[in-house]
Write a protein that holds these residues in place. Sequence first.
Motif, PDB file in Angstrom:
ATOM      1  N   GLN A  45      -4.726 -30.980 -23.516  1.00 28.65           N
ATOM      2  CA  GLN A  45      -4.108 -30.406 -21.616  1.00 28.65           C
ATOM      3  C   GLN A  45      -2.992 -29.796 -21.479  1.00 28.65           C
ATOM      4  OE1 GLN A  45      -6.731 -32.744 -18.859  1.00 28.65           O
ATOM      5  NE2 GLN A  45      -7.616 -34.112 -20.980  1.00 28.65           N
ATOM      6  N   ARG A  46      -3.040 -29.340 -20.785  1.00 30.55           N
ATOM      7  CA  ARG A  46      -1.690 -28.651 -20.420  1.00 30.55           C
ATOM      8  C   ARG A  46      -0.760 -29.847 -19.815  1.00 30.55           C
ATOM      9  NH1 ARG A  46       1.295 -23.923 -19.986  1.00 30.55           N
ATOM     10  NH2 ARG A  46       2.116 -23.863 -17.684  1.00 30.55           N
ATOM     11  N   TRP A  47      -1.310 -30.181 -18.455  1.00 28.82           N
ATOM     12  CA  TRP A  47       0.025 -31.608 -17.491  1.00 28.82           C
ATOM     13  C   TRP A  47      -0.122 -32.361 -18.581  1.00 28.82           C
ATOM     14  CZ3 TRP A  47      -1.811 -36.383 -17.179  1.00 28.82           C
ATOM     15  CH2 TRP A  47      -2.731 -37.045 -17.079  1.00 28.82           C
ATOM     16  N   VAL A  51       3.644 -33.492 -18.078  1.00 27.11           N
ATOM     17  CA  VAL A  51       4.133 -34.432 -16.195  1.00 27.11           C
ATOM     18  C   VAL A  51       4.542 -34.995 -17.276  1.00 27.11           C
ATOM     19  CG1 VAL A  51       3.018 -35.685 -15.333  1.00 27.11           C
ATOM     20  CG2 VAL A  51       1.910 -33.582 -15.253  1.00 27.11           C
TER      21      VAL A  51
END
Length: 134
Positions: A45-47, A51
Amino acid sequence: MPTREHAVVDYYAIKHFHLACAASSGSLFLLRGYWMLRNSTRLQQRWVRIVPHVVDTMLLASAAVLAVWSGQYPIMQGWLTAKVVALIFYIVLGTIALKRGKTRAIRIAAFFTAVLIFAYIGSVAITRQALPFV
């Protein structure tokens, strides 16, 4: 002109921010490690790829501010030197665990070793002793 009380409050604000970043960084690493162990597609996932790097950057920046404000630097302070050396091992093992490990066994071993090093870094921070378990 800031008063001494303001400087103390600012130092403790940065210190608490640093502690929150450390807890967030460790939690995110544990979560990503859990997903690695489960072969989860959530790691893609991108986050998840963004993050943790933002949190780690804030963690390192707040550490630098604390070092400058307190006048405590690695090499001059043995316990800080131990933290920095352990941090380098933690980062290397973390990248092996989550990205660069060629086999699953290597990734698993690197993950659990990195978790132990993270615990060591925390105990050095609390005790201000390079050998906190002795």
